[in-house]
Each structure stands twice: as structure tokens, then as C-alpha cells.
Scaffold this motif. Structure first.
Motif, PDB file in Angstrom:
ATOM      1  N   ASP A 123       0.872  -1.167   0.000  1.00 29.96           N
ATOM      2  CA  ASP A 123       0.000   0.000   0.000  1.00 29.96           C
ATOM      3  C   ASP A 123       0.915   1.225   0.000  1.00 29.96           C
ATOM      4  OD1 ASP A 123      -2.278   1.498   0.015  1.00 29.96           O
ATOM      5  OD2 ASP A 123      -2.578   1.352   2.182  1.00 29.96           O
ATOM      6  N   TYR A 124       1.391   1.597  -1.205  1.00 31.70           N
ATOM      7  CA  TYR A 124       2.337   2.688  -1.319  1.00 31.70           C
ATOM      8  C   TYR A 124       1.647   4.046  -1.219  1.00 31.70           C
ATOM      9  CZ  TYR A 124       5.618  -0.800  -3.087  1.00 31.70           C
ATOM     10  OH  TYR A 124       6.424  -1.884  -3.228  1.00 31.70           O
ATOM     11  N   SER A 125       2.379   4.998  -0.676  1.00 29.26           N
ATOM     12  CA  SER A 125       1.888   6.372  -0.650  1.00 29.26           C
ATOM     13  C   SER A 125       1.987   6.942  -2.057  1.00 29.26           C
ATOM     14  CB  SER A 125       2.727   7.211   0.313  1.00 29.26           C
ATOM     15  OG  SER A 125       4.042   7.362  -0.210  1.00 29.26           O
ATOM     16  N   GLN A 126       1.362   8.093  -2.280  1.00 30.83           N
ATOM     17  CA  GLN A 126       1.402   8.742  -3.592  1.00 30.83           C
ATOM     18  C   GLN A 126       2.839   9.087  -3.970  1.00 30.83           C
ATOM     19  OE1 GLN A 126      -1.227   9.057  -5.622  1.00 30.83           O
ATOM     20  NE2 GLN A 126       0.116   9.834  -7.193  1.00 30.83           N
ATOM     21  N   CYS A 127       3.604   9.579  -3.001  1.00 29.83           N
ATOM     22  CA  CYS A 127       4.999   9.940  -3.247  1.00 29.83           C
ATOM     23  C   CYS A 127       5.819   8.705  -3.628  1.00 29.83           C
ATOM     24  CB  CYS A 127       5.582  10.610  -2.003  1.00 29.83           C
ATOM     25  SG  CYS A 127       7.295  11.135  -2.198  1.00 29.83           S
ATOM     26  N   ALA A 128       5.620   7.603  -2.917  1.00 28.76           N
ATOM     27  CA  ALA A 128       6.358   6.374  -3.212  1.00 28.76           C
ATOM     28  C   ALA A 128       5.995   5.849  -4.604  1.00 28.76           C
ATOM     29  CB  ALA A 128       6.074   5.317  -2.155  1.00 28.76           C
ATOM     30  N   THR A 129       4.733   5.938  -4.972  1.00 30.69           N
ATOM     31  CA  THR A 129       4.288   5.483  -6.294  1.00 30.69           C
ATOM     32  C   THR A 129       4.967   6.303  -7.396  1.00 30.69           C
ATOM     33  OG1 THR A 129       2.171   4.814  -5.379  1.00 30.69           O
ATOM     34  CG2 THR A 129       2.277   5.077  -7.762  1.00 30.69           C
ATOM     35  N   ILE A 130       5.064   7.614  -7.209  1.00 33.22           N
ATOM     36  CA  ILE A 130       5.731   8.477  -8.196  1.00 33.22           C
ATOM     37  C   ILE A 130       7.194   8.082  -8.325  1.00 33.22           C
ATOM     38  CG2 ILE A 130       6.503  10.853  -8.625  1.00 33.22           C
ATOM     39  CD1 ILE A 130       3.801  11.752  -7.368  1.00 33.22           C
ATOM     40  N   ASN A 131       7.862   7.839  -7.196  1.00 34.86           N
ATOM     41  CA  ASN A 131       9.278   7.459  -7.230  1.00 34.86           C
ATOM     42  C   ASN A 131       9.482   6.104  -7.903  1.00 34.86           C
ATOM     43  OD1 ASN A 131      10.180   9.820  -6.049  1.00 34.86           O
ATOM     44  ND2 ASN A 131       9.969   9.008  -3.962  1.00 34.86           N
ATOM     45  N   ILE A 132       8.601   5.162  -7.671  1.00 39.24           N
ATOM     46  CA  ILE A 132       8.693   3.845  -8.327  1.00 39.24           C
ATOM     47  C   ILE A 132       8.501   4.003  -9.828  1.00 39.24           C
ATOM     48  CG2 ILE A 132       7.551   1.595  -8.577  1.00 39.24           C
ATOM     49  CD1 ILE A 132       7.034   1.740  -5.518  1.00 39.24           C
TER      50      ILE A 132
END
Length: 140
Positions: A123-132
Motif C-alpha cells: 500500500d504505497y503512498s502517492q509519493c512512493a508510487t511516483i518514485n517507483i
């Protein structure tokens, strides 16, 4: 061919390990008086396998297994495997189910193991999803 567990996605010609555990009144695993019998019914209710103990193997104390190959003509739907055994002279009967279907959708994980195609549960945060996504783009 890989033998699958009852809770996995099953299709025609797959082999499924149908298992049962017999317990005494205290919940301890106990062997049956003789090898238990298994019968299998199709989704329509027709008997696919008459009660038999041929092919039933004992895995350990009170644990038995039958390897069933799903017929090439199916049918698709919910099959029942009915187990019958005697423990201390008393009849014990239990019915389990397994589902045969033709789909690419992963099955419901009921055996506690992780299978290919299972949702990893991140369950990634929005910031983590952008970085991935940035990382994936740089790997292309």
C-alpha cells in the motif's frame, strides 16, 4: 505436472491433492480404524467417483490424501469430495469442496501459502508510487 492444493485455481486436467484430518474428541489427530473412503461428485450432483479407499494414502497420523486428476471434459463448477471413516467404531463423514474453472483470475488463497499472481499487499503512498514510476522509466 504440479499437484495443486484444494484452494488454488483449478482447471481441467489439473491434479489436486484432496486431504483430510481425522481427530478424536479432544482434537488430537488420530488414525481411522481402516483406510477412509473418498467419493467425488460433479457440480450437477452426479457421482464422478464412487466411494473407494484405493489411491488414498496416509501422510501422517490422522492425515490422509487422495490425488485427483480433473477430467478433460470438466465440467466446470463446484465439486464435492466426501470422506468417510471410522474412528473408534464411530462413523465420521466430512464434505469438502473444490472449484474447477476456466479463467485467468487468481483464486482465493485459502491454504496460507503465497502463489504466483497473488496481490503482494503493498500500500504505497502517492509519493512512493511516483518514485517507483520514475525508477521504472529510468530502467527502460
Amino acid at each position: 505436472m504440479t499437484i495443486k492444493a484444494r484452494g488454488e485455481v483449478l482447471d481441467v486436467t489439473d491434479q489436486v491433492a484432496l486431504t483430510i484430518q481425522f481427530k478424536d474428541q479432544n482434537g488430537n489427530l488420530v488414525d481411522t480404524d481402516s483406510y477412509p473412503q473418498i467419493s467425488i461428485t460433479q457440480p450437477s450432483g452426479l457421482v464422478l467417483l464412487s466411494p473407494t479407499s484405493i489411491g488414498v494414502s496416509q501422510l501422517s497420523t490422522g492425515k490422509y490424501e487422495y490425488i485427483f486428476t480433473i477430467p478433460i471434459n470438466g465440467p466446470y463448477g463446484v465439486f464435492n469430495d466426501i470422506w468417510t471413516g471410522y474412528v473408534g467404531g464411530f462413523l465420521v463423514q466430512q464434505t469438502f469442496q473444490f472449484v474447477v474453472l476456466n479463467t485467468q483470475t487468481p483464486g482465493i488463497n485459502t491454504d496460507g501459502y503465497t502463489h504466483l499472481g497473488d496481490n503482494p499487499g503493498f500500500d504505497y503512498s502517492q509519493c512512493a508510487t511516483i518514485n517507483i514510476n520514475k525508477l521504472l522509466k529510468s530502467l527502460k
